[in-house]
Design a protein around this motif. Structure first.
Motif, PDB file in Angstrom:
ATOM      1  N   SER A  86      14.201 -13.769  37.670  1.00  0.00           N
ATOM      2  CA  SER A  86      14.777 -15.016  36.547  1.00  0.00           C
ATOM      3  C   SER A  86      16.112 -15.618  36.849  1.00  0.00           C
ATOM      4  CB  SER A  86      14.910 -15.098  35.620  1.00  0.00           C
ATOM      5  OG  SER A  86      14.814 -13.646  34.566  1.00  0.00           O
ATOM      6  N   HIS A  87      16.779 -17.205  37.495  1.00  0.00           N
ATOM      7  CA  HIS A  87      17.745 -16.718  37.937  1.00  0.00           C
ATOM      8  C   HIS A  87      18.781 -16.989  36.083  1.00  0.00           C
ATOM      9  CE1 HIS A  87      16.820 -18.781  41.101  1.00  0.00           C
ATOM     10  NE2 HIS A  87      15.958 -18.709  41.197  1.00  0.00           N
ATOM     11  N   TRP A  88      19.870 -16.238  36.311  1.00  0.00           N
ATOM     12  CA  TRP A  88      20.324 -16.216  35.592  1.00  0.00           C
ATOM     13  C   TRP A  88      21.556 -17.251  36.141  1.00  0.00           C
ATOM     14  CZ3 TRP A  88      21.190 -14.015  31.138  1.00  0.00           C
ATOM     15  CH2 TRP A  88      21.943 -14.443  30.234  1.00  0.00           C
ATOM     16  N   ILE A  89      22.154 -18.629  34.925  1.00  0.00           N
ATOM     17  CA  ILE A  89      23.028 -19.313  35.513  1.00  0.00           C
ATOM     18  C   ILE A  89      24.102 -19.366  34.398  1.00  0.00           C
ATOM     19  CG2 ILE A  89      23.432 -21.895  35.631  1.00  0.00           C
ATOM     20  CD1 ILE A  89      21.313 -20.391  38.102  1.00  0.00           C
ATOM     21  N   ASP A  90      24.947 -19.046  34.120  1.00  0.00           N
ATOM     22  CA  ASP A  90      26.076 -18.950  33.436  1.00  0.00           C
ATOM     23  C   ASP A  90      26.849 -19.823  33.487  1.00  0.00           C
ATOM     24  OD1 ASP A  90      27.285 -16.450  32.102  1.00  0.00           O
ATOM     25  OD2 ASP A  90      29.233 -16.256  33.241  1.00  0.00           O
ATOM     26  N   GLU A  94      24.395 -25.285  27.346  1.00  0.00           N
ATOM     27  CA  GLU A  94      23.578 -25.199  26.080  1.00  0.00           C
ATOM     28  C   GLU A  94      22.026 -24.803  26.407  1.00  0.00           C
ATOM     29  OE1 GLU A  94      23.187 -29.463  24.179  1.00  0.00           O
ATOM     30  OE2 GLU A  94      25.543 -29.773  24.616  1.00  0.00           O
ATOM     31  N   GLY A  95      21.312 -23.806  25.701  1.00  0.00           N
ATOM     32  CA  GLY A  95      20.070 -23.383  25.957  1.00  0.00           C
ATOM     33  C   GLY A  95      19.888 -22.075  26.562  1.00  0.00           C
ATOM     34  N   SER A  96      19.071 -21.499  27.347  1.00  0.00           N
ATOM     35  CA  SER A  96      19.172 -20.332  28.135  1.00  0.00           C
ATOM     36  C   SER A  96      19.809 -20.076  29.304  1.00  0.00           C
ATOM     37  CB  SER A  96      17.799 -19.938  28.091  1.00  0.00           C
ATOM     38  OG  SER A  96      17.837 -19.318  28.947  1.00  0.00           O
ATOM     39  N   LYS A  97      20.386 -19.558  29.311  1.00  0.00           N
ATOM     40  CA  LYS A  97      21.271 -19.044  31.072  1.00  0.00           C
ATOM     41  C   LYS A  97      20.346 -18.435  31.980  1.00  0.00           C
ATOM     42  CE  LYS A  97      25.767 -18.259  28.808  1.00  0.00           C
ATOM     43  NZ  LYS A  97      26.732 -19.138  29.412  1.00  0.00           N
ATOM     44  N   SER A  98      19.241 -18.865  31.698  1.00  0.00           N
ATOM     45  CA  SER A  98      18.169 -17.113  31.944  1.00  0.00           C
ATOM     46  C   SER A  98      17.242 -18.541  32.896  1.00  0.00           C
ATOM     47  CB  SER A  98      17.480 -16.375  31.569  1.00  0.00           C
ATOM     48  OG  SER A  98      16.180 -16.049  31.510  1.00  0.00           O
ATOM     49  N   VAL A  99      16.788 -18.445  33.662  1.00  0.00           N
ATOM     50  CA  VAL A  99      16.015 -19.860  34.019  1.00  0.00           C
ATOM     51  C   VAL A  99      14.688 -19.508  34.666  1.00  0.00           C
ATOM     52  CG1 VAL A  99      15.369 -22.220  35.851  1.00  0.00           C
ATOM     53  CG2 VAL A  99      17.469 -21.593  34.105  1.00  0.00           C
ATOM     54  N   ARG A 100      13.482 -19.079  34.522  1.00  0.00           N
ATOM     55  CA  ARG A 100      12.333 -18.993  35.232  1.00  0.00           C
ATOM     56  C   ARG A 100      12.700 -19.371  36.969  1.00  0.00           C
ATOM     57  NH1 ARG A 100       7.194 -16.455  33.450  1.00  0.00           N
ATOM     58  NH2 ARG A 100       5.635 -16.508  34.957  1.00  0.00           N
ATOM     59  N   CYS A 101      12.829 -18.629  38.030  1.00  0.00           N
ATOM     60  CA  CYS A 101      11.939 -18.716  39.260  1.00  0.00           C
ATOM     61  C   CYS A 101      11.256 -18.860  39.292  1.00  0.00           C
ATOM     62  CB  CYS A 101      12.125 -17.385  40.491  1.00  0.00           C
ATOM     63  SG  CYS A 101      11.921 -17.800  41.852  1.00  0.00           S
ATOM     64  N   ALA A 117      17.262 -14.726  42.670  1.00  0.00           N
ATOM     65  CA  ALA A 117      16.584 -14.833  41.294  1.00  0.00           C
ATOM     66  C   ALA A 117      16.196 -13.176  40.702  1.00  0.00           C
ATOM     67  CB  ALA A 117      15.147 -15.185  40.732  1.00  0.00           C
ATOM     68  N   LYS A 118      17.847 -12.724  39.809  1.00  0.00           N
ATOM     69  CA  LYS A 118      18.080 -11.263  40.765  1.00  0.00           C
ATOM     70  C   LYS A 118      16.954 -10.627  39.037  1.00  0.00           C
ATOM     71  CE  LYS A 118      22.235 -11.645  42.204  1.00  0.00           C
ATOM     72  NZ  LYS A 118      23.998 -12.726  41.804  1.00  0.00           N
ATOM     73  N   ARG A 119      17.701 -11.291  38.472  1.00  0.00           N
ATOM     74  CA  ARG A 119      16.163 -10.037  37.219  1.00  0.00           C
ATOM     75  C   ARG A 119      15.297 -10.695  37.180  1.00  0.00           C
ATOM     76  NH1 ARG A 119      16.475 -11.495  30.769  1.00  0.00           N
ATOM     77  NH2 ARG A 119      15.541  -9.457  29.633  1.00  0.00           N
ATOM     78  N   TYR A 120      14.288  -9.278  36.868  1.00  0.00           N
ATOM     79  CA  TYR A 120      12.876  -9.054  36.662  1.00  0.00           C
ATOM     80  C   TYR A 120      12.503  -9.012  35.224  1.00  0.00           C
ATOM     81  CZ  TYR A 120       8.406  -7.016  37.176  1.00  0.00           C
ATOM     82  OH  TYR A 120       7.467  -6.256  37.480  1.00  0.00           O
ATOM     83  N   SER A 121      11.509  -9.422  34.584  1.00  0.00           N
ATOM     84  CA  SER A 121      10.826  -8.826  33.268  1.00  0.00           C
ATOM     85  C   SER A 121       9.247  -8.751  33.462  1.00  0.00           C
ATOM     86  CB  SER A 121      11.145  -9.855  33.322  1.00  0.00           C
ATOM     87  OG  SER A 121      13.008 -10.474  32.639  1.00  0.00           O
ATOM     88  N   ALA A 122       9.234  -7.595  33.028  1.00  0.00           N
ATOM     89  CA  ALA A 122       7.610  -7.869  32.569  1.00  0.00           C
ATOM     90  C   ALA A 122       7.469  -7.749  31.184  1.00  0.00           C
ATOM     91  CB  ALA A 122       7.312  -6.545  33.175  1.00  0.00           C
ATOM     92  N   CYS A 123       5.914  -8.491  31.021  1.00  0.00           N
ATOM     93  CA  CYS A 123       6.257  -8.944  29.424  1.00  0.00           C
ATOM     94  C   CYS A 123       5.177  -8.229  29.046  1.00  0.00           C
ATOM     95  CB  CYS A 123       6.027  -9.913  29.561  1.00  0.00           C
ATOM     96  SG  CYS A 123       7.026 -11.173  29.831  1.00  0.00           S
TER      97      CYS A 123
END
Ligand SMILES: [Zn+2]
Length: 238
Positions: A86-90, A94-101, A117-123
């Motif tokens: 995900s992209h982190w858009i500081d 309003e709303g989530s700063k984390s935007v899924r690439c 898109a620097k943040r990696y997430s495995a759910c």
């Protein structure tokens, strides 16, 4: 390309038999930190409203909250059900700063703008035993370091699979100067009582949670219009 929103390739992971390899046989992409599929953006009617609706529908209690206190969790499937960057858009106020690439090899507008898109997430679907009297179903977003530790356990015939009935984990975080570090430990059910004073869940409770667990991506993709709005926020801020 389809007309219906597809948030990622559907990957139902087996929960009881090991017919399919853990991590859906797809672990190399996951491990590389790339998204595991090339999702199709939702139709143009979605946008912010749709993103917000999805966020609200999922409620505030979907995700596992990791604190500095050790928390006991039970992983419900052999591998993650979703993985993405995900992209982190500081600059988003309003709303989530984390935007899924949208993913590598797509025309993700934020990547095209030059944002990484620097943040990696495995759910993972897990049960939290933070309140042992009231176990609760959660989605755990693990980062790449924890994912690699989990993968090692998953592929070790003596320690895996991750959802083995007698295996629990503890997770906690430590906030350091520049980063947050997570510590994962594997715990046998027989040690839960002795070391943590927590009674392992019975087979029926586990089955119930396994039947309710998340198997589909939760973090939706913004459509083109919403992405363009985010890009515009970046342009205005620069
Ligand atoms: Zn992107």
């Amino acid at each position: 390309m389809t007309d219906t929103p597809v948030y990622g390739r559907r990957r139902a992971l087996p929960t009881t038999q090991a017919a399919e390899p853990p991590f859906g046989g797809r672990e190399p992409a996951v491990i590389e930190g790339r998204v595991v599929s090339t999702p199709t953006p939702p139709p143009a009617s979605g946008g912010w409203d749709e993103a917000e609706r999805v966020a609200q529908a999922s409620g505030g209690d979907v995700y596992l909250k990791i604190t500095e206190n050790k928390q006991i969790i039970k992983i419900l499937a052999e591998g993650p059900f979703d993985a993405y960057n995900s992209h982190w858009i500081d600059e988003i106020e309003e709303g989530s700063k984390s935007v899924r690439c949208w993913g590598a090899n797509t025309d993700c507008p934020l990547c095209a703008y030059g944002d990484k898109a620097k943040r990696y997430s495995a759910c993972f679907s897990v049960v939290s035993l933070e309140d042992p009297e009231h176990p609760s179903l959660r989605v755990w977003e693990a980062g790449i370091k924890i994912l690699r530790q989990l993968k090692e356990i998953a592929f070790d015939p003596k320690r895996g699979p991750l959802n083995r009935d007698d295996i629990y984990f503890t997770i906690r975080k430590e906030v350091k100067k520049k980063a947050v570090e997570y510590t994962l430990e594997r715990v046998k059910d027989r040690d839960l009582e002795e070391e943590y004073g927590v009674t392992p869940m019975d087979a029926e409770t586990l089955r119930k949670f396994a039947g309710e667990m998340h198997t589909e991506p939760i973090k939706a993709l913004y459509n083109e219009a919403a992405m363009e709005e985010v890009v515009q926020i970046l342009i205005n801020a620069s």
